[in-house]
Write an enzyme that holds these catalytic residues in place. Structure first.
Site, short mmCIF file in Angstrom:
data_model
loop_
_atom_site.label_atom_id
_atom_site.label_comp_id
_atom_site.label_asym_id
_atom_site.label_seq_id
_atom_site.Cartn_x
_atom_site.Cartn_y
_atom_site.Cartn_z
CE LYS A 1 -1.42 -0.55 -4.16
NZ LYS A 1 -2.56 0.28 -3.87
CB CYS B 1 -0.96 -0.01 1.17
SG CYS B 1 -2.26 -1.25 1.00
P1 NAD Z 1 -4.31 -8.64 -3.60
O1 NAD Z 1 -3.36 -8.61 -4.73
O2 NAD Z 1 -3.98 -9.41 -2.36
O3 NAD Z 1 -5.74 -9.14 -4.09
C1 NAD Z 1 -6.33 -8.74 -5.27
C2 NAD Z 1 -7.17 -9.91 -5.80
O4 NAD Z 1 -7.98 -9.47 -6.89
C3 NAD Z 1 -6.34 -11.08 -6.33
O5 NAD Z 1 -6.73 -12.27 -5.67
C4 NAD Z 1 -6.67 -11.13 -7.81
O6 NAD Z 1 -6.64 -12.43 -8.36
C5 NAD Z 1 -8.07 -10.54 -7.81
N1 NAD Z 1 -8.56 -10.04 -9.10
C6 NAD Z 1 -7.89 -9.32 -10.04
N2 NAD Z 1 -8.71 -9.02 -11.07
C7 NAD Z 1 -9.92 -9.54 -10.77
C8 NAD Z 1 -11.17 -9.56 -11.43
N3 NAD Z 1 -11.35 -8.95 -12.61
N4 NAD Z 1 -12.21 -10.20 -10.84
C9 NAD Z 1 -12.04 -10.83 -9.66
N5 NAD Z 1 -10.87 -10.85 -8.99
C10 NAD Z 1 -9.83 -10.20 -9.53
O7 NAD Z 1 -4.54 -7.10 -3.21
P2 NAD Z 1 -4.97 -6.48 -1.79
O8 NAD Z 1 -3.78 -6.26 -0.94
O9 NAD Z 1 -6.12 -7.24 -1.26
O10 NAD Z 1 -5.44 -5.02 -2.27
C11 NAD Z 1 -6.64 -4.81 -2.98
C12 NAD Z 1 -6.94 -3.33 -3.00
O11 NAD Z 1 -7.19 -2.89 -1.66
C13 NAD Z 1 -5.79 -2.44 -3.50
O12 NAD Z 1 -6.32 -1.35 -4.18
C14 NAD Z 1 -5.12 -1.98 -2.21
O13 NAD Z 1 -4.42 -0.79 -2.38
C15 NAD Z 1 -6.33 -1.82 -1.31
N6 NAD Z 1 -6.05 -1.94 0.11
C16 NAD Z 1 -5.28 -2.98 0.56
C17 NAD Z 1 -5.03 -3.08 1.91
C18 NAD Z 1 -4.12 -4.16 2.44
O14 NAD Z 1 -3.73 -4.06 3.63
N7 NAD Z 1 -3.76 -5.17 1.66
C19 NAD Z 1 -5.57 -2.13 2.82
C20 NAD Z 1 -6.40 -1.14 2.32
C21 NAD Z 1 -6.62 -1.04 0.96
#
Ligand code: NAD
Length: 457
Positions: free
Chosen positions: A278, A275
């Protein structure tokens, strides 16, 4: 026809599209709140594992919640977006927004695809709620995209509800958030989300409704602030390393000022993860696109200070070993933070890999991050245990503050290593105890203190 609150079912069925760190947690937590939830991902392996109750990543308390609601029948998983479109009344978008290859901006491909797919597949009136972290302006653009692809007889309301969970505390943060922010321009989405988050709202959790742009900006503003706070203290660490002084005392002293606060003022190897790095780069890129080139220029320095911390550890390692080539270096920690297996943009893993690249015999140990680290850097030596990593080490680098490392007994550890030299990259060890046990103790933000010198005083 304008969609109205009454057109959404009373006990809405939820889908969560994207079941990574954010989405899997959100899906299980929503089931815990009593909703029927369908998690959707394009990764069949992930869905197969989740359906069997196997969490594809490490997050405390989440395996129990997953198992509980697979059994209760409230939580299911699928790769079929059509199934989701027929099932859900409220669709949460939780797919990734990684940094674009070779650029600072966020890659919106996954969000665009997910929103378009669910809008096309929705068979009845529903709400689409974005949770991913996106550049300002995305929600309004995506709302137009939804209108252009949805079925003519289906009404879709749209909202942005950014997520603030912290990895390592994701379940707690989702079930007991410190605030909820919803950007929307119609009441349907807001009413639907009030129902979803009713328990938290009853506990007086602030529920902030606003426009799309503010909701999007709240998320990146929070992360930019946190990153700045870390780089702020690390910039002072650069000064105390040069002139003498103790960065921990400095942080404690300024932290007593309630306007400043002590949290996020721990000098060390800096921030990483999926997070903060990026998000500050994407914010700069977006603001530049808007013609405000200088506005977020300070974030460039925040990033530079952060990356310099890694170089600093490598320089210190060189000077303590008279050149790292062929030297046995124990690296404790590869994840970007403790209680997570996430190694995305991890300072610890980056330092380990660079030392390896410079010829060091790097022995790595991390309680949960070994599998993900090995996928990224298969050629590092991954030790089975903390003790195995320390065996014969000429230098110890503590780079992620896992409890297991914070509680190391300097007397016991001394029996394993070849040279009692440690760099505390997170400022978590009790300096006096380590020096008393005969260690040559170094910490970021502290001028070098050698046991021998102390003995002379
Ligand atoms: P991640 O990479 O762990 O998970 C993303 C998932 O989305 C993957 O499993 C991927 O296969 C799936 N995906 C991609 N395209 C897809 C589609 N078209 N349909 C269905 N599934 C699809 O990412 P994350 O860490 O969970 O982060 C997700 C979002 O949340 C990002 O924007 C991130 O900045 C935000 N976020 C993350 C956190 C954190 O702590 N990880 C906290 C707050 C916000």
């Amino acid at each position: 026809m304008k969609i109205t609150p009454s057109t959404i079912a009373n006990s809405p069925r939820l889908t969560v599209i994207g079941t990574g760190y954010l989405g899997a947690t959100h899906a299980a937590a929503m089931a815990e709140l009593g909703f029927e939830v369908l998690g959707v991902d394009v990764d069949p392996d992930k869905i197969e594992r989740l359906s069997r109750g196997v969490l594809p990543f490490h997050e405390p308390d989440l395996p129990e919640l997953l198992t509980k609601h697979l059994s209760s029948g409230r939580l299911k998983f699928t790769t079929s977006i059509e199934e989701a479109g027929a099932f859900g009344d409220i669709h949460f978008i939780a797919v990734g927004t990684p940094q674009k290859e070779g650029e600072g901006g966020a890659d919106m491909t996954y969000v665009d695809e997910a929103v378009s797919a669910i809008a096309t597949s929705a068979t009845h009136d529903c709400v689409i709620v974005g949770k991913s972290t996106v550049p300002v302006g995305s929600a309004r653009r995506l709302q137009n995209l939804v209108e252009s692809v949805k079925r003519p007889n289906v009404n879709i309301s749209f909202a942005w509800n950014p997520e603030f969970l912290r990895e390592g505390f994701a379940v707690q943060d989702t079930l007991q958030p410190d605030r909820l922010v919803v950007g929307a321009d119609d009441d349907t989405a807001i009413t639907a989300l009030r129902e979803v988050y009713a328990e938290a709202i009853l506990r007086d959790t602030p529920f902030i409704t606003t426009d799309f742009e503010t909701a999007e900006l709240v998320k990146v503003a929070a992360n930019a602030f946190l990153a700045t706070k870390i780089s702020f203290i690390n910039s002072f660490a650069e000064v105390t390393e040069r002139v003498g002084g103790d960065i921990r005392t400095l942080a404690d002293a300024i932290g007593h000022d309630a306007r400043i606060g002590r949290k996020f003022l721990n000098a060390g190897v800096g921030f990483g993860g999926g997070c903060l790095p990026k998000d500050i780069r994407a914010l700069q890129a977006r603001v530049s696109e808007l013609g405000l080139d200088r506005t977020m220029a300070f974030l460039h320095e925040v990033d530079n200070i952060n990356l310099r911390r890694r170089e600093r550890v490598i320089d210190v390692a060189h000077s303590l070993t008279n050149g790292v080539n062929k030297k046995k270096i124990a690296v404790l920690g590869t994840t970007f933070k403790p209680n997570s297996d996430d190694v995305r943009d991890s300072p610890a893993l980056d330092i380990a890999a660079r030392l390896y690249g410079q010829g060091a015999d790097v022995r790595v140990y991390d309680p949960k991050g070994m599998e993900n680290s090995a996928k990224r850097f298969p050629r590092l030596t991954y030790s089975e245990s903390l003790e195995a990593a320390l065996e014969g080490a000429e230098l110890v680098l503590l780079l992620t503050e896992w409890q297991e490392f914070c509680e190391m007994d300097p007397v016991q550890i001394a029996l394993l290593v070849d040279s009692k030299t440690i760099v505390d990259g997170r400022n978590v060890l009790n300096r006096t105890n380590w020096i008393d046990a005969g260690w040559d103790y170094h910490a970021l933000g502290l001028k070098a203190v050698h046991a021998a010198e102390v003995a002379l005083v």
